[in-house]
Design a protein around this motif. Structure first.
Motif, PDB file in Angstrom:
ATOM      1  N   GLY A  64      78.058 -94.626  -7.977  1.00 36.80           N
ATOM      2  CA  GLY A  64      76.770 -94.126  -7.541  1.00 36.80           C
ATOM      3  C   GLY A  64      75.913 -95.259  -7.015  1.00 36.80           C
ATOM      4  O   GLY A  64      76.328 -96.428  -6.985  1.00 36.80           O
ATOM      5  N   GLN A  65      74.692 -94.914  -6.612  1.00 36.17           N
ATOM      6  CA  GLN A  65      73.802 -95.906  -6.020  1.00 36.17           C
ATOM      7  C   GLN A  65      73.029 -96.692  -7.081  1.00 36.17           C
ATOM      8  O   GLN A  65      72.449 -97.738  -6.771  1.00 36.17           O
ATOM      9  CB  GLN A  65      72.806 -95.230  -5.056  1.00 36.17           C
ATOM     10  CG  GLN A  65      71.578 -94.616  -5.705  1.00 36.17           C
ATOM     11  CD  GLN A  65      71.876 -93.349  -6.503  1.00 36.17           C
ATOM     12  OE1 GLN A  65      72.975 -92.781  -6.428  1.00 36.17           O
ATOM     13  NE2 GLN A  65      70.892 -92.888  -7.253  1.00 36.17           N
TER      14      GLN A  65
ATOM     15  N   LEU B 137      69.585 -90.834 -18.828  1.00 33.90           N
ATOM     16  CA  LEU B 137      70.065 -90.910 -17.459  1.00 33.90           C
ATOM     17  C   LEU B 137      71.008 -89.749 -17.168  1.00 33.90           C
ATOM     18  O   LEU B 137      71.734 -89.290 -18.055  1.00 33.90           O
ATOM     19  CB  LEU B 137      70.809 -92.223 -17.204  1.00 33.90           C
ATOM     20  CG  LEU B 137      70.058 -93.513 -17.543  1.00 33.90           C
ATOM     21  CD1 LEU B 137      70.915 -94.719 -17.169  1.00 33.90           C
ATOM     22  CD2 LEU B 137      68.714 -93.566 -16.872  1.00 33.90           C
ATOM     23  N   SER B 138      70.999 -89.310 -15.922  1.00 34.86           N
ATOM     24  CA  SER B 138      71.907 -88.262 -15.472  1.00 34.86           C
ATOM     25  C   SER B 138      72.723 -88.764 -14.292  1.00 34.86           C
ATOM     26  O   SER B 138      72.241 -89.577 -13.501  1.00 34.86           O
ATOM     27  CB  SER B 138      71.127 -87.025 -15.042  1.00 34.86           C
ATOM     28  OG  SER B 138      70.358 -86.497 -16.100  1.00 34.86           O
ATOM     29  N   CYS B 139      73.926 -88.270 -14.193  1.00 38.71           N
ATOM     30  CA  CYS B 139      74.789 -88.562 -13.055  1.00 38.71           C
ATOM     31  C   CYS B 139      75.352 -87.231 -12.559  1.00 38.71           C
ATOM     32  O   CYS B 139      76.249 -86.661 -13.189  1.00 38.71           O
ATOM     33  CB  CYS B 139      75.915 -89.504 -13.450  1.00 38.71           C
ATOM     34  SG  CYS B 139      77.140 -89.790 -12.144  1.00 38.71           S
TER      35      CYS B 139
ATOM     36  N   GLN C 222      84.676 -84.972  -0.232  1.00 33.99           N
ATOM     37  CA  GLN C 222      83.906 -86.201  -0.307  1.00 33.99           C
ATOM     38  C   GLN C 222      83.282 -86.300  -1.699  1.00 33.99           C
ATOM     39  O   GLN C 222      82.754 -85.331  -2.210  1.00 33.99           O
ATOM     40  CB  GLN C 222      82.813 -86.195   0.756  1.00 33.99           C
ATOM     41  CG  GLN C 222      82.364 -87.565   1.195  1.00 33.99           C
ATOM     42  CD  GLN C 222      81.520 -87.497   2.468  1.00 33.99           C
ATOM     43  OE1 GLN C 222      81.100 -86.431   2.892  1.00 33.99           O
ATOM     44  NE2 GLN C 222      81.280 -88.647   3.069  1.00 33.99           N
ATOM     45  N   VAL C 223      83.354 -87.474  -2.280  1.00 32.34           N
ATOM     46  CA  VAL C 223      82.859 -87.682  -3.632  1.00 32.34           C
ATOM     47  C   VAL C 223      81.472 -88.333  -3.589  1.00 32.34           C
ATOM     48  O   VAL C 223      81.248 -89.300  -2.854  1.00 32.34           O
ATOM     49  CB  VAL C 223      83.818 -88.585  -4.423  1.00 32.34           C
ATOM     50  CG1 VAL C 223      83.266 -88.876  -5.810  1.00 32.34           C
ATOM     51  CG2 VAL C 223      85.199 -87.943  -4.527  1.00 32.34           C
ATOM     52  N   HIS C 224      80.570 -87.765  -4.390  1.00 35.46           N
ATOM     53  CA  HIS C 224      79.238 -88.346  -4.526  1.00 35.46           C
ATOM     54  C   HIS C 224      78.869 -88.373  -5.993  1.00 35.46           C
ATOM     55  O   HIS C 224      79.096 -87.394  -6.717  1.00 35.46           O
ATOM     56  CB  HIS C 224      78.196 -87.533  -3.757  1.00 35.46           C
ATOM     57  CG  HIS C 224      78.353 -87.603  -2.278  1.00 35.46           C
ATOM     58  ND1 HIS C 224      77.985 -88.702  -1.533  1.00 35.46           N
ATOM     59  CD2 HIS C 224      78.853 -86.704  -1.407  1.00 35.46           C
ATOM     60  CE1 HIS C 224      78.251 -88.478  -0.265  1.00 35.46           C
ATOM     61  NE2 HIS C 224      78.787 -87.271  -0.161  1.00 35.46           N
ATOM     62  N   LEU C 225      78.296 -89.492  -6.417  1.00 37.69           N
ATOM     63  CA  LEU C 225      77.742 -89.644  -7.759  1.00 37.69           C
ATOM     64  C   LEU C 225      76.286 -90.065  -7.586  1.00 37.69           C
ATOM     65  O   LEU C 225      76.018 -91.093  -6.957  1.00 37.69           O
ATOM     66  CB  LEU C 225      78.498 -90.691  -8.560  1.00 37.69           C
ATOM     67  CG  LEU C 225      79.960 -90.395  -8.942  1.00 37.69           C
ATOM     68  CD1 LEU C 225      80.906 -90.701  -7.787  1.00 37.69           C
ATOM     69  CD2 LEU C 225      80.369 -91.195 -10.162  1.00 37.69           C
ATOM     70  N   VAL C 226      75.376 -89.278  -8.133  1.00 40.76           N
ATOM     71  CA  VAL C 226      73.954 -89.538  -7.941  1.00 40.76           C
ATOM     72  C   VAL C 226      73.273 -89.678  -9.293  1.00 40.76           C
ATOM     73  O   VAL C 226      73.148 -88.708 -10.049  1.00 40.76           O
ATOM     74  CB  VAL C 226      73.289 -88.412  -7.127  1.00 40.76           C
ATOM     75  CG1 VAL C 226      71.810 -88.712  -6.934  1.00 40.76           C
ATOM     76  CG2 VAL C 226      73.984 -88.249  -5.778  1.00 40.76           C
TER      77      VAL C 226
ATOM     78  N   ASN D 103      78.669 -80.153 -13.965  1.00 35.31           N
ATOM     79  CA  ASN D 103      79.409 -81.297 -13.432  1.00 35.31           C
ATOM     80  C   ASN D 103      78.557 -82.563 -13.449  1.00 35.31           C
ATOM     81  O   ASN D 103      78.448 -83.301 -12.448  1.00 35.31           O
ATOM     82  CB  ASN D 103      79.945 -81.031 -12.023  1.00 35.31           C
ATOM     83  CG  ASN D 103      81.281 -81.716 -11.779  1.00 35.31           C
ATOM     84  OD1 ASN D 103      82.146 -81.773 -12.652  1.00 35.31           O
ATOM     85  ND2 ASN D 103      81.461 -82.257 -10.581  1.00 35.31           N
ATOM     86  N   THR D 104      77.955 -82.805 -14.577  1.00 39.31           N
ATOM     87  CA  THR D 104      76.996 -83.901 -14.739  1.00 39.31           C
ATOM     88  C   THR D 104      77.327 -84.679 -16.006  1.00 39.31           C
ATOM     89  O   THR D 104      77.716 -84.090 -17.018  1.00 39.31           O
ATOM     90  CB  THR D 104      75.567 -83.351 -14.807  1.00 39.31           C
ATOM     91  OG1 THR D 104      75.268 -82.676 -13.581  1.00 39.31           O
ATOM     92  CG2 THR D 104      74.543 -84.459 -15.023  1.00 39.31           C
TER      93      THR D 104
END
Length: 110
Positions: free
Chosen positions: A101-102, A20-22, A1-5, A75-76
């Motif tokens: 991401g959100q 900003l960070s992802c 599952q892929v998540h970008l935050v 991984n950011t």
């Protein structure tokens, strides 16, 4: 599952800076192109891209002020934003391989 935050947004005065960070899980930032987009009052706009080879490209409105980078070990992906202007006010999104991401809100105001 892929998540970008995304994180790191906030309110800053004109001329200020934000980073900003992802944080990414489920896909590798070192082997995929990673993007920052933003959406203010208009359409979603490409801000910056870093290729799988680490080559950055920028939208014309941010070139020379913003810098995209990545930390493969964490991984950011990052977006350093300098000399911010009121027109940079937007929700900033991280994107790769059809995953979003959100978003994180950036407001530039005195």
């Amino acid at each position: 599952q892929v998540h970008l935050v995304e994180s790191g947004g906030g309110t800053v005065q004109p001329g200020g800076s934000l980073k900003l960070s992802c944080a990414v899980s489920g896909l590798g930032v070192s082997v995929n192109a990673m993007y920052w987009y933003r959406q203010g009052s208009g359409e979603r706009e490409l801000v910056a891209r870093i290729s799988e080879f680490g080559t950055p490209t920028y939208g014309s409105s941010v070139k020379g002020r913003f810098a995209i980078s990545r930390d493969n070990a964490k991984n950011t992906v990052y977006l350093q934003m300098n000399r911010l202007k009121p027109e940079d006010t937007a929700v900033y999104y991280c994107y790769s391989l059809s995953f979003w991401g959100q978003g994180t809100q950036v407001t530039v105001s005195s």
